[in-house]
Design an enzyme around this catalytic site. Sequence first.
Site, short mmCIF file in Angstrom:
data_model
loop_
_atom_site.label_atom_id
_atom_site.label_comp_id
_atom_site.label_asym_id
_atom_site.label_seq_id
_atom_site.Cartn_x
_atom_site.Cartn_y
_atom_site.Cartn_z
N SER A 51 4.68 2.44 7.89
CA SER A 51 4.33 1.32 7.01
C SER A 51 5.52 0.83 6.21
O SER A 51 6.21 1.60 5.56
CB SER A 51 3.23 1.74 6.03
OG SER A 51 1.96 1.50 6.55
N HIS B 45 0.82 -1.22 0.00
CA HIS B 45 0.00 0.00 0.00
C HIS B 45 0.85 1.27 0.00
O HIS B 45 0.35 2.34 -0.31
CB HIS B 45 -0.99 0.00 1.18
CG HIS B 45 -0.39 0.27 2.52
ND1 HIS B 45 -0.19 -0.71 3.46
CD2 HIS B 45 0.04 1.42 3.10
CE1 HIS B 45 0.32 -0.18 4.55
NE2 HIS B 45 0.48 1.12 4.35
N ASP C 56 -0.06 -7.53 1.38
CA ASP C 56 0.39 -6.15 1.57
C ASP C 56 1.91 -6.04 1.62
O ASP C 56 2.48 -5.35 2.47
CB ASP C 56 -0.22 -5.53 2.83
CG ASP C 56 -0.11 -4.00 2.82
OD1 ASP C 56 0.14 -3.43 1.74
OD2 ASP C 56 -0.28 -3.40 3.90
#
Length: 270
Positions: A219, A109, A139
């Site tokens: 992230s 992402h 992901d």
Amino acid sequence: MNQYPPLYTHPQPPRGRVKRGAVALVAASVLGAGALGGVAGALIGSDQPTALHPTVAQNASVNTPTDITDTVAKVMPSVVQVGTRTANAQGVGSGVILSADGRILTNNHVVAGAREITVTFADGKTAQAEVLGADPGADLALLQAKDVSGLTPATLGDSGDLKVGDEVIAIGSPAGLQGTVTTGIVSALDRDVSIPNRGSRGASYKAIQTDASINQGNSGGPLFDTAGRVIGINSAIYSPVSGADGSAGSVGIGFSIPVDTVKSVLSKIE
């Protein structure tokens, strides 16, 4: 100004029955229109110092915190900031170096839909990068930084050996603050995580839950054990409060993709 939908938008409340133990989360990335200057996002709670009441020390036991200074110094060169650019927005995430010639792991992402990817290393040098492969459902994405050599790769550990209560270290770029270090413990294992994504397939996986502070911008960054081995990739946070722009802050509930899952995915996308 028009902009792409933020990747970290809170999902709508689910309809019908929800599997027990499942959590609806926000991706721990930063995405906004225009350049990201300074610290982005809203501050949740007070940043003023709080007076502490003195306590009397007890001699029942001697229990000192683990000194992670040497571990952090050893692993910091293997952590990078991942900057992305779309048609009219820029984003910030994190990543971890897997090879001396520039293979870098991050969250899918973080880089999905990016027209340009720039990696910033711990020494401040930068390089352009491209996506070699990705698994949106897990992901995870593998990048290749261009024209680099002699990088410091991280050591992948074994998440199967983790126990609740183990100490962990998260390093990344929350709000673009590169090289931020936070510590905590493994709060739980095998959490069912599901992150919807507008207009495309979302991600689902069994996650490590940690109370190490993880915020948007973390992230794709690594979660280390105290020996400096990667045992997870930080990917999502639970945050019941968000700003008008969808920004969210840590409340001590973060989630990482176990490194054993990472190894399995890498064998398919490398």
